[in-house]
Design a protein around this motif. Sequence first.
Motif, PDB file in Angstrom:
ATOM      1  N   TRP A   1       6.148   2.668  -0.305  1.00  0.00           N
ATOM      2  CA  TRP A   1       5.371   1.468  -0.577  1.00  0.00           C
ATOM      3  C   TRP A   1       5.562   0.532   0.606  1.00  0.00           C
ATOM      4  CZ3 TRP A   1       1.596   0.911  -3.820  1.00  0.00           C
ATOM      5  CH2 TRP A   1       1.114  -0.363  -4.153  1.00  0.00           C
ATOM      6  N   ASN A   2       4.476   0.278   1.341  1.00  0.00           N
ATOM      7  CA  ASN A   2       4.540  -0.508   2.569  1.00  0.00           C
ATOM      8  C   ASN A   2       4.119  -1.950   2.295  1.00  0.00           C
ATOM      9  OD1 ASN A   2       4.991   1.900   4.323  1.00  0.00           O
ATOM     10  ND2 ASN A   2       2.943   2.418   3.610  1.00  0.00           N
TER      11      ASN A   2
ATOM     12  N   ALA B   1       7.727  -3.752   5.940  1.00  0.00           N
ATOM     13  CA  ALA B   1       8.905  -3.308   5.199  1.00  0.00           C
ATOM     14  C   ALA B   1       8.507  -2.090   4.381  1.00  0.00           C
ATOM     15  CB  ALA B   1       9.408  -4.422   4.292  1.00  0.00           C
ATOM     16  N   VAL B   2       9.431  -1.158   4.238  1.00  0.00           N
ATOM     17  CA  VAL B   2       9.119   0.122   3.614  1.00  0.00           C
ATOM     18  C   VAL B   2      10.073   0.362   2.442  1.00  0.00           C
ATOM     19  CG1 VAL B   2       8.880   2.603   3.947  1.00  0.00           C
ATOM     20  CG2 VAL B   2       8.328   1.032   5.825  1.00  0.00           C
TER      21      VAL B   2
ATOM     22  N   THR C   1       0.853  -1.189   0.000  1.00  0.00           N
ATOM     23  CA  THR C   1       0.000   0.000   0.000  1.00  0.00           C
ATOM     24  C   THR C   1       0.885   1.235   0.000  1.00  0.00           C
ATOM     25  OG1 THR C   1      -0.108  -0.017   2.431  1.00  0.00           O
ATOM     26  CG2 THR C   1      -1.905  -1.110   1.225  1.00  0.00           C
ATOM     27  N   GLU C   2       0.391   2.282  -0.623  1.00  0.00           N
ATOM     28  CA  GLU C   2       1.163   3.524  -0.703  1.00  0.00           C
ATOM     29  C   GLU C   2       0.781   4.455   0.447  1.00  0.00           C
ATOM     30  OE1 GLU C   2       1.915   7.316  -3.741  1.00  0.00           O
ATOM     31  OE2 GLU C   2       0.818   5.536  -4.422  1.00  0.00           O
TER      32      GLU C   2
ATOM     33  N   LYS D   1       8.692   4.859  -2.871  1.00  0.00           N
ATOM     34  CA  LYS D   1       7.776   4.595  -3.986  1.00  0.00           C
ATOM     35  C   LYS D   1       8.483   4.690  -5.334  1.00  0.00           C
ATOM     36  CE  LYS D   1       3.581   3.812  -5.621  1.00  0.00           C
ATOM     37  NZ  LYS D   1       3.654   4.165  -7.035  1.00  0.00           N
ATOM     38  N   HIS D   2       9.450   5.592  -5.461  1.00  0.00           N
ATOM     39  CA  HIS D   2      10.138   5.731  -6.748  1.00  0.00           C
ATOM     40  C   HIS D   2      10.972   4.487  -7.048  1.00  0.00           C
ATOM     41  CE1 HIS D   2      14.321   6.495  -5.356  1.00  0.00           C
ATOM     42  NE2 HIS D   2      13.736   7.022  -4.298  1.00  0.00           N
ATOM     43  N   VAL D   3      11.469   3.803  -6.010  1.00  0.00           N
ATOM     44  CA  VAL D   3      12.208   2.560  -6.209  1.00  0.00           C
ATOM     45  C   VAL D   3      11.258   1.464  -6.690  1.00  0.00           C
ATOM     46  CG1 VAL D   3      13.507   0.734  -5.037  1.00  0.00           C
ATOM     47  CG2 VAL D   3      14.010   3.137  -4.552  1.00  0.00           C
ATOM     48  N   TYR D   4      10.098   1.372  -6.044  1.00  0.00           N
ATOM     49  CA  TYR D   4       9.091   0.401  -6.475  1.00  0.00           C
ATOM     50  C   TYR D   4       8.657   0.680  -7.911  1.00  0.00           C
ATOM     51  CZ  TYR D   4       4.396  -1.457  -7.163  1.00  0.00           C
ATOM     52  OH  TYR D   4       3.286  -2.066  -7.697  1.00  0.00           O
ATOM     53  N   ASP D   5       8.419   1.954  -8.254  1.00  0.00           N
ATOM     54  CA  ASP D   5       7.960   2.310  -9.603  1.00  0.00           C
ATOM     55  C   ASP D   5       9.005   1.946 -10.654  1.00  0.00           C
ATOM     56  OD1 ASP D   5       5.588   3.302  -8.609  1.00  0.00           O
ATOM     57  OD2 ASP D   5       6.241   5.397  -8.616  1.00  0.00           O
ATOM     58  N   GLU D   6      10.267   2.215 -10.356  1.00  0.00           N
ATOM     59  CA  GLU D   6      11.334   1.894 -11.314  1.00  0.00           C
ATOM     60  C   GLU D   6      11.445   0.389 -11.501  1.00  0.00           C
ATOM     61  OE1 GLU D   6      16.070   2.931 -12.170  1.00  0.00           O
ATOM     62  OE2 GLU D   6      15.154   3.438 -10.236  1.00  0.00           O
ATOM     63  N   PHE D   7      11.325  -0.358 -10.413  1.00  0.00           N
ATOM     64  CA  PHE D   7      11.379  -1.817 -10.483  1.00  0.00           C
ATOM     65  C   PHE D   7      10.204  -2.359 -11.295  1.00  0.00           C
ATOM     66  CE2 PHE D   7      10.106  -5.901  -8.403  1.00  0.00           C
ATOM     67  CZ  PHE D   7      11.156  -6.676  -8.868  1.00  0.00           C
ATOM     68  N   GLU D   8       9.021  -1.851 -11.031  1.00  0.00           N
ATOM     69  CA  GLU D   8       7.837  -2.292 -11.774  1.00  0.00           C
ATOM     70  C   GLU D   8       8.002  -2.014 -13.266  1.00  0.00           C
ATOM     71  OE1 GLU D   8       3.010  -1.749 -11.372  1.00  0.00           O
ATOM     72  OE2 GLU D   8       4.261   0.053 -11.290  1.00  0.00           O
TER      73      GLU D   8
END
Length: 235
Positions: free
Chosen positions: A50-51, A104-105, A36-37, A108-115
Amino acid sequence: MSKRDARLLAEEWNDSPSLLNGLLQPFLQSLTQNGTESRDGSGSKGLRVWNVGLEAATNLLDELTPLRPSLNEYRRIASHSPLDVRLLLDILDRLQEDRTDNQAVLPKHVYDEFEGNLLEFDRWCRFQSRQETTPLRSELLQASIEILNDDEIILRTDLDGSVKLRGTASVPMFLAFWRAPKHRLSTEIFQDIDRGNTLSGLERQSTRLCARLQEVLIELVKTPNGFRMQRCRRG
């Protein structure tokens, strides 16, 4: 996992990237579904994060942590692959280390780049799979093709030379005709080439493609029920 086993698995992924993709897409799906954001800090200036719940984070780590040696080896040998293994390893490290009391946290930009990177890798794997099943020779057209990448193809005809096709519109359209039985597409299947486009837009694209193909005496013609790619009629 021994160094030899890690190397062999990485080589298997390199030969058949869809095998690795089959592991990573469910990982991304689980990371997305169980996250969840929120904002870390007060107000609109807080860092977007991103949690992921600790149980889900642990399950994600259990899936891929044992494969880290092979992932590192794949990173070393698969220079042609769009997969950025460093992003994946960074995600694993953050799931392990960047934790609060109950989650775990991830920034969000890391999650977005990975996605975004995994979606690119998925498209690339599907293209590689299509390459393996695309016939390279057509007796009907008296022609052969060489696929350079997902938006560049060389078409060679037996007597009339060659032409290079480029573009995210022209190449998928050409390949759709090339793969179709007898190079015929019904109107419905023709529209499936790009559902984001209108039929009139696709017809304009086919006109531009036909202009290129006529350099090697191949044409696209409209039929009562659809379209056909064929050798140009001489004289």
